[in-house]
Motif scaffolding. Structure first.
Motif, mmCIF file in Angstrom:
data_model
loop_
_atom_site.group_PDB
_atom_site.id
_atom_site.type_symbol
_atom_site.label_atom_id
_atom_site.label_comp_id
_atom_site.label_asym_id
_atom_site.label_seq_id
_atom_site.Cartn_x
_atom_site.Cartn_y
_atom_site.Cartn_z
ATOM 1 N N GLY A 77 16.233 73.254 55.932
ATOM 2 C CA GLY A 77 15.360 74.203 55.798
ATOM 3 C C GLY A 77 14.387 74.260 56.622
ATOM 4 O O GLY A 77 13.960 72.988 57.278
ATOM 5 N N THR A 78 13.914 75.350 57.281
ATOM 6 C CA THR A 78 12.697 75.534 58.616
ATOM 7 C C THR A 78 11.725 76.624 57.750
ATOM 8 O O THR A 78 12.112 77.148 56.716
ATOM 9 C CB THR A 78 13.376 75.846 59.733
ATOM 10 N N ALA A 79 10.857 76.553 58.384
ATOM 11 C CA ALA A 79 9.894 77.895 58.170
ATOM 12 C C ALA A 79 10.530 79.159 58.046
ATOM 13 O O ALA A 79 10.145 80.077 57.497
ATOM 14 C CB ALA A 79 8.759 77.664 59.134
ATOM 15 N N GLU A 80 11.474 79.279 59.148
ATOM 16 C CA GLU A 80 12.289 80.552 59.235
ATOM 17 C C GLU A 80 13.368 80.883 58.460
ATOM 18 O O GLU A 80 13.928 81.963 57.965
ATOM 19 C CB GLU A 80 12.617 80.626 60.650
ATOM 20 N N THR A 123 16.428 77.717 53.428
ATOM 21 C CA THR A 123 17.484 76.790 52.826
ATOM 22 C C THR A 123 18.405 76.422 54.003
ATOM 23 O O THR A 123 18.518 77.218 55.076
ATOM 24 C CB THR A 123 18.197 77.589 51.739
ATOM 25 N N ASN A 124 19.388 75.310 53.650
ATOM 26 C CA ASN A 124 20.219 74.876 54.657
ATOM 27 C C ASN A 124 21.598 76.135 54.675
ATOM 28 O O ASN A 124 22.003 76.233 55.891
ATOM 29 C CB ASN A 124 20.822 73.556 54.252
ATOM 30 N N LEU A 125 21.526 76.801 53.572
ATOM 31 C CA LEU A 125 22.665 77.821 53.616
ATOM 32 C C LEU A 125 22.178 78.995 54.763
ATOM 33 O O LEU A 125 22.944 79.367 55.733
ATOM 34 C CB LEU A 125 22.756 78.456 52.387
ATOM 35 N N GLU A 126 20.906 79.367 54.865
ATOM 36 C CA GLU A 126 20.345 80.261 55.666
ATOM 37 C C GLU A 126 20.367 79.690 57.174
ATOM 38 O O GLU A 126 20.781 80.703 58.154
ATOM 39 C CB GLU A 126 18.726 80.805 55.307
ATOM 40 N N LEU A 127 20.157 78.413 57.497
ATOM 41 C CA LEU A 127 20.345 77.833 58.577
ATOM 42 C C LEU A 127 21.750 77.609 59.221
ATOM 43 O O LEU A 127 21.890 78.082 60.348
ATOM 44 C CB LEU A 127 19.498 76.336 58.656
ATOM 45 N N GLU A 128 22.553 77.315 58.239
ATOM 46 C CA GLU A 128 24.023 77.466 58.702
ATOM 47 C C GLU A 128 24.260 78.835 58.973
ATOM 48 O O GLU A 128 25.291 78.992 59.935
ATOM 49 C CB GLU A 128 24.900 76.963 57.686
ATOM 50 N N ALA A 129 23.914 79.937 58.306
ATOM 51 C CA ALA A 129 24.455 81.120 58.626
ATOM 52 C C ALA A 129 24.069 81.577 59.664
ATOM 53 O O ALA A 129 24.755 82.333 60.359
ATOM 54 C CB ALA A 129 23.924 81.952 57.363
ATOM 55 N N ALA A 130 22.756 81.183 60.177
ATOM 56 C CA ALA A 130 22.282 81.756 61.457
ATOM 57 C C ALA A 130 22.991 81.010 62.668
ATOM 58 O O ALA A 130 23.252 81.952 63.763
ATOM 59 C CB ALA A 130 20.719 81.302 61.705
ATOM 60 N N PHE A 131 23.401 79.948 62.595
ATOM 61 C CA PHE A 131 24.305 79.347 63.625
ATOM 62 C C PHE A 131 25.711 80.146 63.712
ATOM 63 O O PHE A 131 26.387 80.277 64.455
ATOM 64 C CB PHE A 131 24.427 77.859 63.480
ATOM 65 N N GLU A 132 26.079 80.207 62.548
ATOM 66 C CA GLU A 132 27.374 80.980 62.371
ATOM 67 C C GLU A 132 27.608 82.309 62.913
ATOM 68 O O GLU A 132 28.433 82.882 63.414
ATOM 69 C CB GLU A 132 27.936 80.841 60.839
ATOM 70 N N SER A 164 15.279 74.651 68.446
ATOM 71 C CA SER A 164 14.022 74.260 68.299
ATOM 72 C C SER A 164 13.272 74.417 67.110
ATOM 73 O O SER A 164 12.275 73.949 66.733
ATOM 74 C CB SER A 164 13.162 75.376 69.422
ATOM 75 N N VAL A 165 13.482 75.800 66.138
ATOM 76 C CA VAL A 165 13.185 75.645 65.172
ATOM 77 C C VAL A 165 13.473 74.547 64.021
ATOM 78 O O VAL A 165 12.629 74.315 63.240
ATOM 79 C CB VAL A 165 13.847 77.494 64.651
ATOM 80 N N MET A 166 14.618 74.306 64.289
ATOM 81 C CA MET A 166 14.966 72.976 63.302
ATOM 82 C C MET A 166 13.909 71.659 63.589
ATOM 83 O O MET A 166 13.441 71.143 62.834
ATOM 84 C CB MET A 166 16.245 72.568 63.722
ATOM 85 N N LEU A 167 13.719 71.603 64.791
ATOM 86 C CA LEU A 167 12.958 70.316 65.123
ATOM 87 C C LEU A 167 11.273 70.596 65.047
ATOM 88 O O LEU A 167 10.560 69.735 64.557
ATOM 89 C CB LEU A 167 13.121 69.962 66.700
ATOM 90 N N LEU A 168 10.930 71.825 65.285
ATOM 91 C CA LEU A 168 9.587 72.187 65.308
ATOM 92 C C LEU A 168 8.782 72.681 63.786
ATOM 93 O O LEU A 168 7.674 72.642 63.772
ATOM 94 C CB LEU A 168 9.285 73.262 66.434
#
Length: 431
Positions: free
Chosen positions: A58-61, A64-73, A107-111
């Motif tokens: 998960g990130t500030a944006e 959850t990991n589901l939302e991060l995965e969905a953003a890449f998909e 960048s969102v993942m790292l920062l």
């Protein structure tokens, strides 16, 4: 078509590399960090690997990991990562039209990681670690055991995943400290390969990583190199087969002998015509498969042979592997055999031109490690290897002073004694 990368360095020190492959219909984007298992403190073994996992939670944006995965998909991607001894990589194939968004998501993942769900991730990594431990709590992964022999009391000798007790002790403070020390722009490379425009990548990187700052981390300690005689490690385990690894101390990443060592790996285990495949499988029928691997680090390396066989075949398997490697030190390779192996390597180099993944590794990881070489340079180095050089390098690589053997499975005292005796004989024969 010759692929030539283009590069820029941002004001903060981040290197950005574009490999333009306009004939393709996809792109691959990756961010490399020059930090891995060897950068872990002994009491924090596995922290680099654990941090890699936590950046997906998960990130500030994306809470959850589901939302991060969905953003890449949503941009045609499937983000993944890997941690090894000296580097960590975050990568994804994407649709070329969405390259700027892919860079931004990395960048969102790292920062802005939230480090939510640490306890859940601990349970997941613990399950992964338990795959390498038997019912008595003993390590049974031959790679980890061989590393312990090769580099005792050093981070290179520790499993990248860590130990059960270190995994259990990780805290958010540990993660943020490691992130702050090692995840800095001067210690990283952003690369993209595929149907893309270099200018678009450079602009996206400058925007996405503009706030990323931090000084370069201090270098780690050099690996020990004090081995003077063959070593063996036996672990009894309830299994129907014995997993065997025979590992020799190899060469540093920039060593001039590596082109010959790569061809030696292919001579021994590079397909259906390779020597160990013909000997152990086709002639003796005592293995399903046999594999050889070559690993190189900043100042050291390893050449290993891995196989699994029934207990009654262990002695024959060890004898055959040692016989084949010793033969390479004693007799010149037939010119026709060497040419066949070279041609196989040349074909693989040619095929890599069509792979966005292979191109980002070649130029991204290569830049990270200071080892950028074009396909043409790799081909020329291999082409220059002669039978005499193969024999010379084999003599250095397969010297008994660098020999390490690991056997895991239903071992008996008799088997251990016979195998140890074979190592002694190998050392005596090579004098």
């Amino acid at each position: 078509m010759i692929v030539a990368p283009r590069q820029t360095i941002l004001a903060n020190g981040l290197r950005v590399i574009a490999v333009e492959m306009p004939h393709l219909h996809s792109a691959e984007v990756a961010l490399y960090i020059r930090a891995g298992g060897r950068n872990d403190l002994p009491e924090k073994a596995g922290l680099a690997h654990f941090l890699e996992h936590m950046l997906f939670r998960g990130t500030a944006e994306h809470p959850t990991n589901l939302e991060l995965e969905a953003a890449f998909e949503a941009i045609g991607g499937a983000v993944n990562a890997a941690t090894d001894a000296e580097s960590t990589c975050y990568y994804s194939r994407i649709h070329p039209d969405h390259l700027p968004e892919a860079v931004r998501l990395l960048s969102v993942m790292l920062l802005s990681p939230t480090f939510a769900g640490i306890d859940i991730e601990k349970r997941i990594i613990t399950e992964e670690a338990l795959e390498d431990i038997n019912e008595r709590g003993e390590e049974i992964n031959p790679d980890n055991l061989a590393s312990r022999l090769l580099w005792p009391d050093h981070p290179l000798g520790m499993p990248t995943i860590g130990f059960l007790e270190t995994i259990a002790g990780f805290t958010e403070s540990d993660l943020r400290d490691y992130l702050g020390r090692h995840y800095v722009p001067g210690n990283a490379v952003l690369v993209a390969a595929g149907r893309l425009a270099a200018g678009e990548l450079f602009a996206a990187a400058a925007t996405a990583f503009a706030t990323w700052q931090g000084p370069l981390p201090l270098p780690g300690s050099p690996a020990p190199a004090g081995q003077t005689a063959p070593q063996a490690l036996f672990v009894k385990d309830a299994d129907s087969q014995i997993n065997l690894q025979i590992a020799f101390r190899g060469f540093a990443r920039d060593d001039r002998r590596n082109p010959a060592a790569r061809l030696l790996r292919r001579l021994l285990s590079g397909g259906g015509c390779s020597r160990l495949h013909l000997s152990l499988r086709e002639r003796l029928g005592i293995v399903y498969s046999v594999d050889a691997q070559l690993a190189s680090y900043d100042e050291t390396g390893c050449f290993s042979v891995d196989l699994a066989t029934a207990p009654e075949n262990l002695i024959v398997a060890v004898r055959e592997v040692l016989r084949e490697v010793r033969l390479l030190t004693q007799e010149p390779v037939d010119a026709e055999e060497l040419e066949r192996v070279k041609q196989g390597y040349f074909f693989d180099l040619a095929y890599s031109r069509d792979s966005t993944f292979d191109m980002q590794v070649r130029y991204g990881w290569g830049e990270l490690m200071g080892m950028v070489k074009s396909i043409e340079e790799d081909r020329a180095e291999a082409a220059a290897v002669t039978p005499a050089l193969i024999r010379e390098v084999a003599g250095q690589l397969f010297a008994p002073a660098g020999l390490n053997l690991v056997a895991v499975g239903p071992l008996t005292a008799r088997l251990k004694k016979e195998v140890t005796g074979m190592l002694d004989s190998y050392a005596a024969d090579c004098r």
